[in-house]
Scaffold this motif. Structure first.
Motif, PDB file in Angstrom:
ATOM      1  N   THR A   2     -32.036  21.017  34.612  1.00  0.00           N
ATOM      2  CA  THR A   2     -32.197  21.010  36.056  1.00  0.00           C
ATOM      3  C   THR A   2     -31.572  22.255  36.683  1.00  0.00           C
ATOM      4  OG1 THR A   2     -30.119  19.870  36.481  1.00  0.00           O
ATOM      5  CG2 THR A   2     -32.059  18.495  36.025  1.00  0.00           C
ATOM      6  N   GLU A   3     -31.975  22.525  37.930  1.00  0.00           N
ATOM      7  CA  GLU A   3     -31.423  23.682  38.638  1.00  0.00           C
ATOM      8  C   GLU A   3     -29.917  23.541  38.817  1.00  0.00           C
ATOM      9  OE1 GLU A   3     -31.927  25.968  42.950  1.00  0.00           O
ATOM     10  OE2 GLU A   3     -33.423  24.511  42.278  1.00  0.00           O
ATOM     11  N   GLU A   4     -29.462  22.311  39.104  1.00  0.00           N
ATOM     12  CA  GLU A   4     -28.028  22.082  39.268  1.00  0.00           C
ATOM     13  C   GLU A   4     -27.271  22.389  37.989  1.00  0.00           C
ATOM     14  OE1 GLU A   4     -24.858  18.506  40.406  1.00  0.00           O
ATOM     15  OE2 GLU A   4     -26.975  18.042  40.093  1.00  0.00           O
ATOM     16  N   LEU A   5     -27.801  21.940  36.867  1.00  0.00           N
ATOM     17  CA  LEU A   5     -27.137  22.176  35.591  1.00  0.00           C
ATOM     18  C   LEU A   5     -27.162  23.651  35.237  1.00  0.00           C
ATOM     19  CD1 LEU A   5     -25.658  20.954  33.240  1.00  0.00           C
ATOM     20  CD2 LEU A   5     -27.852  20.351  32.196  1.00  0.00           C
ATOM     21  N   GLU A   6     -28.275  24.309  35.483  1.00  0.00           N
ATOM     22  CA  GLU A   6     -28.353  25.747  35.224  1.00  0.00           C
ATOM     23  C   GLU A   6     -27.279  26.498  36.010  1.00  0.00           C
ATOM     24  OE1 GLU A   6     -32.222  27.157  36.127  1.00  0.00           O
ATOM     25  OE2 GLU A   6     -33.155  26.325  34.316  1.00  0.00           O
ATOM     26  N   THR A   7     -27.091  26.100  37.255  1.00  0.00           N
ATOM     27  CA  THR A   7     -26.092  26.767  38.102  1.00  0.00           C
ATOM     28  C   THR A   7     -24.679  26.536  37.570  1.00  0.00           C
ATOM     29  OG1 THR A   7     -27.499  26.514  40.047  1.00  0.00           O
ATOM     30  CG2 THR A   7     -25.156  26.892  40.443  1.00  0.00           C
ATOM     31  N   LEU A   8     -24.376  25.300  37.183  1.00  0.00           N
ATOM     32  CA  LEU A   8     -23.056  24.990  36.645  1.00  0.00           C
ATOM     33  C   LEU A   8     -22.772  25.792  35.376  1.00  0.00           C
ATOM     34  CD1 LEU A   8     -23.081  21.105  37.089  1.00  0.00           C
ATOM     35  CD2 LEU A   8     -21.566  22.703  38.275  1.00  0.00           C
ATOM     36  N   VAL A   9     -23.750  25.831  34.478  1.00  0.00           N
ATOM     37  CA  VAL A   9     -23.579  26.541  33.209  1.00  0.00           C
ATOM     38  C   VAL A   9     -23.421  28.037  33.452  1.00  0.00           C
ATOM     39  CG1 VAL A   9     -24.701  27.167  31.038  1.00  0.00           C
ATOM     40  CG2 VAL A   9     -24.762  24.801  31.834  1.00  0.00           C
ATOM     41  N   ALA A  10     -24.282  28.592  34.289  1.00  0.00           N
ATOM     42  CA  ALA A  10     -24.229  30.036  34.544  1.00  0.00           C
ATOM     43  C   ALA A  10     -22.906  30.437  35.183  1.00  0.00           C
ATOM     44  CB  ALA A  10     -25.392  30.436  35.453  1.00  0.00           C
ATOM     45  N   ARG A  11     -22.435  29.635  36.127  1.00  0.00           N
ATOM     46  CA  ARG A  11     -21.170  29.951  36.797  1.00  0.00           C
ATOM     47  C   ARG A  11     -20.011  29.919  35.801  1.00  0.00           C
ATOM     48  NH1 ARG A  11     -20.381  25.807  40.975  1.00  0.00           N
ATOM     49  NH2 ARG A  11     -21.963  26.984  42.117  1.00  0.00           N
ATOM     50  N   TYR A  12     -20.004  28.888  34.942  1.00  0.00           N
ATOM     51  CA  TYR A  12     -18.908  28.779  33.980  1.00  0.00           C
ATOM     52  C   TYR A  12     -18.946  29.916  32.971  1.00  0.00           C
ATOM     53  CZ  TYR A  12     -15.756  26.846  30.477  1.00  0.00           C
ATOM     54  OH  TYR A  12     -14.726  26.668  29.594  1.00  0.00           O
TER      55      TYR A  12
END
Length: 501
Positions: A2-12
């Protein structure tokens, strides 16, 4: 993804850290700091580096949580109808799925497991609440034929405050499978997640409050086993303890609970055999064995850690297994590798000690056998997928729970010897059987001492299939309808309804 998960992973992965993770105990429906003010670090197994801090509790925090649960048991929760309890669990299932990306992300960071495995754990947790949501208004008693002058009947009641000691290998899944039937039964809960993996238990507690659970029904206290786990299982207001972990620790839990005559459901260690007979579909058997031992880097109580294979197919099967093991991609869980890291440096050292000992004794390491790091970063606590061939029945590699990606291969001549070898350890949790012979499969399933037997597929059954072990693997059953009775007590009533005239 999901877009939310992609954002969390990319930020980390960009070094941005993680925002909004729970950092306090959850007691009485509120976030609460430790009375001492102390905190602990959460470490990312894929890097070995800290990424979060959380409350480090003690006996005082545990006592507050237990008393909160006891008050809720006698108060608001006792007035909620069975159907309404089920509705809370059903709403929780929906909310767990909605929070799935964040739960999976936190589970991967905490435990190290590949993101796709964490996503599966989230779906399994939601399914668990779905399953038990249908049970509360079906927990019926019965009438007893005492004769014309008397009425006899039974009723099931919640056992009381329940304590749940959650392991670090499947923190979300194990938490869900314990608390969902406890709540379905009308109990209240105090949970203590492992200090290595506290996050998803805290997140799930908040989700259940959002689903309509009254304050105090579910409490989560974080900290070490000595400072929070021990006082929780020994608390006099706790009436039932659900423990998942090692046999040695389980024995100590039972001793502590016995002082208050508190019931215990212990799901303990395993050294589970996967029996492969000569007539099997080898492709299916290889797939099953690979998943049974290398999922979650072998950190599974029910891992198929022993391959008991007939000599006629041993060489072919070993060749295929070695090739598959060598092709496994290891790496940080957020990159979705085939296999992630070991959850802690201490556990990796324990695995290495077992394998180094086997090597020193002259056992054949067919592949693997070394501690490594993430090929992409040089960081983390990884261990190679390892296969040790022709392991003697009495060797520690065949007898002790290693809890890592280490497969012991044991060669037998026929099904009768396979049965003897399968039953040759002190554990009796799970077993697998691969064969095209329907009669042979079910004969072995009947005679192998295990709480659960899989035929021609490993890790089958889901939440509906009761799970638990025999002998040193524990007793009692989690999952399925049977699990709810763990959290209930039976009351019998006899009344004279006629004078007899």
């Amino acid at each position: 993804m999901t877009e939310e998960l992609e954002t969390l992973v990319a930020r980390y992965r960009a070094g941005g850290g993680v925002e909004g993770l729970p950092a306090r105990h959850f007691i009485g429906g509120e976030w609460s700091p430790s009375a001492s003010g102390r905190t602990m670090e959460s470490l990312d197994p894929g890097t070995g580096q800290p990424f979060h801090r959380f409350a480090s509790g003690d006996a005082g925090d545990v006592d507050r949580a237990v008393r909160s649960a006891d008050a809720a048991l006698k108060g608001a929760w006792s007035r909620v109808s069975p159907a309404a309890r089920g509705a809370v669990l059903a709403r929780a299932a929906i909310l767990i799925r909605e929070a799935g990306p964040r739960l999976a992300f936190a589970e991967t960071l905490d435990s190290g497991k590949p993101l796709q495995e964490a996503e599966g754990d989230v779906q399994g947790a939601a399914r668990c609440f779905e399953y038990y949501s249908g049970l509360p208004d079906k927990l019926e008693g019965r009438t007893l034929p005492l004769g014309p002058d008397h009425l006899g009947y039974t009723s099931w009641e919640p056992i009381g405050v329940t304590a749940h000691i959650i392991p670090w290998n499947y923190p979300l899944s194990t938490f869900a499978r314990g608390i969902a039937p406890a709540l379905a039964a009308g109990c209240t809960v105090v949970a203590r997640p492992a200090e290595q993996t506290p996050l998803t238990a805290l997140m799930l507690a908040e989700i259940l409050m959002q689903a309509g659970l009254p304050a105090g029904v579910l409490n989560v206290v974080t900290g070490t086993g000595v400072e929070t786990g021990a006082p929780l299982v020994a608390h006099p207001l706790v009436r039932q303890v659900t423990f998942t972990g090692s046999t040695a620790t389980g024995i100590e839990v039972m001793r502590a609970a016995a002082r208050n005559v508190t019931s215990v459901l212990p799901e303990l260690g395993g050294k589970s055999p996967v029996v492969v007979l000569h007539d099997t579909d080898l492709d299916a058997a290889v797939d099953g064995v690979i998943g049974a031992i290398f999922e979650n880097a072998g950190q599974i109580c029910s891992a198929g850690s022993r391959l008991v294979v007939e000599r006629a197919v041993h060489a072919d099967m070993l060749e295929r297994l070695v090739a598959r093991a060598r092709a496994i991609r290891i790496g940080h869980g957020l990159r979705r590798p085939d296999m992630g890291p070991i959850t802690s440096a201490e556990q990796r050292a324990r695995i290495a000690a077992f394998v180094d000992g086997a090597r020193a004794r002259g056992l054949e390491i067919a592949t693997g056998g070394h501690a490594v790091t993430d090929p992409a970063t040089g960081l983390g606590w990884f261990y190679e997928p390892t296969i040790i061939d022709r392991v003697p029945v009495d060797d520690p590699i065949a007898q002790e729970e290693i809890f890592g990606p280490v497969l012991a291969v044991q060669v037998v001549e026929d099904a009768e010897e396979a049965l003897a070898v399968a039953n040759s350890t002190r554990f009796a949790l799970v077993a697998g059987v691969y064969t095209r012979d329907f009669s042979a499969a079910h004969d072995l399933a009947r005679r192998i001492d295990a709480g659960q037997v899989y035929i021609n597929e490993y890790f089958a059954g889901g939440i509906a299939l009761p799970f638990g072990g025999n002998r040193m693997s524990g007793f009692g059953r989690e999952k399925g309808v049977d699990a709810v009775r763990t959290y209930m007590k039976l009351k019998s009533v006899a009344a004279r309804v006629s004078s007899g005239r």
